[in-house]
Write a protein that holds these residues in place. Sequence first.
Motif, PDB file in Angstrom:
ATOM      1  N   GLY A 119      -9.698  20.910  56.273  1.00 35.85           N
ATOM      2  CA  GLY A 119      -8.916  21.599  57.062  1.00 35.85           C
ATOM      3  C   GLY A 119      -8.863  22.879  56.204  1.00 35.85           C
ATOM      4  N   TRP A 120      -8.798  23.039  55.320  1.00 37.20           N
ATOM      5  CA  TRP A 120      -8.922  24.404  54.624  1.00 37.20           C
ATOM      6  C   TRP A 120     -10.110  25.221  54.899  1.00 37.20           C
ATOM      7  N   ALA A 121     -11.368  24.377  54.852  1.00 37.09           N
ATOM      8  CA  ALA A 121     -12.381  24.926  55.058  1.00 37.09           C
ATOM      9  C   ALA A 121     -12.479  25.728  56.458  1.00 37.09           C
ATOM     10  N   LEU A 122     -11.906  24.961  57.219  1.00 34.70           N
ATOM     11  CA  LEU A 122     -12.002  25.438  58.796  1.00 34.70           C
ATOM     12  C   LEU A 122     -10.908  26.669  58.751  1.00 34.70           C
ATOM     13  N   THR A 123     -10.067  26.729  57.977  1.00 33.51           N
ATOM     14  CA  THR A 123      -9.152  27.702  57.937  1.00 33.51           C
ATOM     15  C   THR A 123      -9.795  28.982  57.628  1.00 33.51           C
ATOM     16  N   THR A 124     -10.632  28.770  56.269  1.00 35.09           N
ATOM     17  CA  THR A 124     -11.520  29.922  55.752  1.00 35.09           C
ATOM     18  C   THR A 124     -12.291  30.466  56.810  1.00 35.09           C
ATOM     19  N   GLU A 125     -12.899  29.535  57.730  1.00 33.52           N
ATOM     20  CA  GLU A 125     -13.730  30.212  58.803  1.00 33.52           C
ATOM     21  C   GLU A 125     -13.071  31.152  59.746  1.00 33.52           C
ATOM     22  N   ARG A 126     -11.768  30.630  59.918  1.00 33.53           N
ATOM     23  CA  ARG A 126     -11.189  31.608  60.887  1.00 33.53           C
ATOM     24  C   ARG A 126     -10.303  32.743  60.347  1.00 33.53           C
ATOM     25  N   VAL A 127     -10.207  32.807  58.612  1.00 33.59           N
ATOM     26  CA  VAL A 127      -9.785  33.730  58.173  1.00 33.59           C
ATOM     27  C   VAL A 127     -11.205  34.946  58.264  1.00 33.59           C
ATOM     28  N   ALA A 128     -12.307  34.506  58.197  1.00 35.66           N
ATOM     29  CA  ALA A 128     -13.394  35.367  58.149  1.00 35.66           C
ATOM     30  C   ALA A 128     -13.579  35.980  59.820  1.00 35.66           C
ATOM     31  N   LYS A 129     -13.597  35.063  60.629  1.00 37.51           N
ATOM     32  CA  LYS A 129     -14.109  35.313  62.126  1.00 37.51           C
ATOM     33  C   LYS A 129     -13.144  35.627  63.008  1.00 37.51           C
ATOM     34  N   LYS A 130     -11.950  34.668  62.892  1.00 38.65           N
ATOM     35  CA  LYS A 130     -11.053  34.683  64.020  1.00 38.65           C
ATOM     36  C   LYS A 130      -9.470  34.761  63.374  1.00 38.65           C
ATOM     37  N   PRO A 131      -9.376  35.652  62.722  1.00 36.33           N
ATOM     38  CA  PRO A 131      -7.963  35.681  62.134  1.00 36.33           C
ATOM     39  C   PRO A 131      -6.764  35.989  62.732  1.00 36.33           C
ATOM     40  N   ASP A 132      -6.982  36.419  64.179  1.00 32.16           N
ATOM     41  CA  ASP A 132      -5.660  36.636  64.889  1.00 32.16           C
ATOM     42  C   ASP A 132      -4.975  35.213  65.251  1.00 32.16           C
ATOM     43  N   GLY A 133      -3.497  35.307  64.846  1.00 33.67           N
ATOM     44  CA  GLY A 133      -2.964  34.279  65.118  1.00 33.67           C
ATOM     45  C   GLY A 133      -2.604  33.456  63.948  1.00 33.67           C
ATOM     46  N   LEU A 134      -3.368  33.604  62.737  1.00 29.16           N
ATOM     47  CA  LEU A 134      -3.254  33.020  61.481  1.00 29.16           C
ATOM     48  C   LEU A 134      -1.920  33.850  60.752  1.00 29.16           C
ATOM     49  N   ASP A 135      -1.333  32.771  59.905  1.00 29.44           N
ATOM     50  CA  ASP A 135      -0.313  33.285  59.244  1.00 29.44           C
ATOM     51  C   ASP A 135      -0.574  33.567  57.996  1.00 29.44           C
ATOM     52  N   LEU A 136      -1.312  34.721  57.709  1.00 31.00           N
ATOM     53  CA  LEU A 136      -1.938  34.869  56.260  1.00 31.00           C
ATOM     54  C   LEU A 136      -0.923  34.873  55.011  1.00 31.00           C
ATOM     55  N   THR A 137       0.266  35.488  55.266  1.00 35.40           N
ATOM     56  CA  THR A 137       1.172  35.250  54.433  1.00 35.40           C
ATOM     57  C   THR A 137       1.613  33.971  53.920  1.00 35.40           C
ATOM     58  N   GLY A 138       1.691  32.986  55.045  1.00 32.14           N
ATOM     59  CA  GLY A 138       2.167  31.832  55.014  1.00 32.14           C
ATOM     60  C   GLY A 138       1.118  30.985  53.949  1.00 32.14           C
ATOM     61  N   LEU A 139      -0.573  31.259  54.284  1.00 34.78           N
ATOM     62  CA  LEU A 139      -1.400  30.646  53.722  1.00 34.78           C
ATOM     63  C   LEU A 139      -1.183  30.993  52.205  1.00 34.78           C
ATOM     64  N   LEU A 140      -1.008  32.295  52.051  1.00 34.07           N
ATOM     65  CA  LEU A 140      -0.888  32.706  50.378  1.00 34.07           C
ATOM     66  C   LEU A 140       0.099  31.831  49.785  1.00 34.07           C
ATOM     67  N   ASP A 141       1.399  31.629  50.565  1.00 35.85           N
ATOM     68  CA  ASP A 141       2.407  31.029  49.967  1.00 35.85           C
ATOM     69  C   ASP A 141       1.973  29.845  49.333  1.00 35.85           C
ATOM     70  N   VAL A 142       1.402  28.923  50.321  1.00 36.61           N
ATOM     71  CA  VAL A 142       0.974  27.781  50.207  1.00 36.61           C
ATOM     72  C   VAL A 142       0.054  27.604  48.975  1.00 36.61           C
ATOM     73  N   ILE A 143      -0.928  28.518  49.164  1.00 39.09           N
ATOM     74  CA  ILE A 143      -1.973  28.506  47.887  1.00 39.09           C
ATOM     75  C   ILE A 143      -1.246  28.662  46.556  1.00 39.09           C
ATOM     76  N   GLU A 144      -0.334  29.832  46.560  1.00 40.34           N
ATOM     77  CA  GLU A 144       0.300  30.118  45.463  1.00 40.34           C
ATOM     78  C   GLU A 144       1.073  28.909  44.697  1.00 40.34           C
ATOM     79  N   ALA A 145       1.521  27.960  45.812  1.00 39.03           N
ATOM     80  CA  ALA A 145       2.537  26.938  45.340  1.00 39.03           C
ATOM     81  C   ALA A 145       1.675  25.817  44.786  1.00 39.03           C
TER      82      ALA A 145
END
Length: 217
Positions: A119-145
């Motif tokens: 799931g994270w690999a697919l998220t990384t793909e979206r971060v690079a190619k289709k970031p619209d609609g992704l909560d990047l702040t939320g992703l960083l919160d989860v990664i940090e925790a």
Amino acid sequence: MAELAALEDPKARAVNEKHGDDHGVNLGKLRAIAKRLKTQQDLARELWETGDSAARLLALLICRPKAFGQDDLDAMLRDARTPKVHDWLVNYVVKKNPHAEELRRAWTPDPDPVVASAGWALTTERVAKKPDGLDLTGLLDVIEAQMKDAPERLQWAMNHCLAQIGIEHAEYRARALDIGERLEVLKDYPTSPGCTSPFAPAWIAEMVRRQHAATLA
């Protein structure tokens, strides 16, 4: 299967087993077989059903990625327990399948860390190619925790996502660098000369440097 068995190389198997894989077929030779066979979805399904890792890798090269249903891919991922089969399934098949986004949403919170890593690999793909609609702040919160104590495969996938956010999104770069510096995940990972370290701050810095160099060129 006989042809694959004839390609078995004990030295290749020994190297692969160090990475958690259980096959001894040279991947270049495997790709040559796939090139000869071309796309054959029915054969791909039969090869997958054997459970043999070399056969499964070949199956992923000759299948039609868009022909699999969402349930098919979910079952295949949960059954793909070796790293190479898992990686090829995600990168060569799932990413090209129309159900990729639904699977991303389903897999990321999965209690199985190997499934979650997909799931994270697919998220990384979206971060690079289709970031619209992704909560990047939320992703960083989860990664940090969670990244510091995550199992290896999941940690690696989260780290890749962290680096990709820092590389692709300048407004989040400072925070991504800060998280990487504080968590120190993969900081001491052995890196061959000329290769980029997977340590997120080093990775981000190098890829941003290359982007700037390309712009100037």
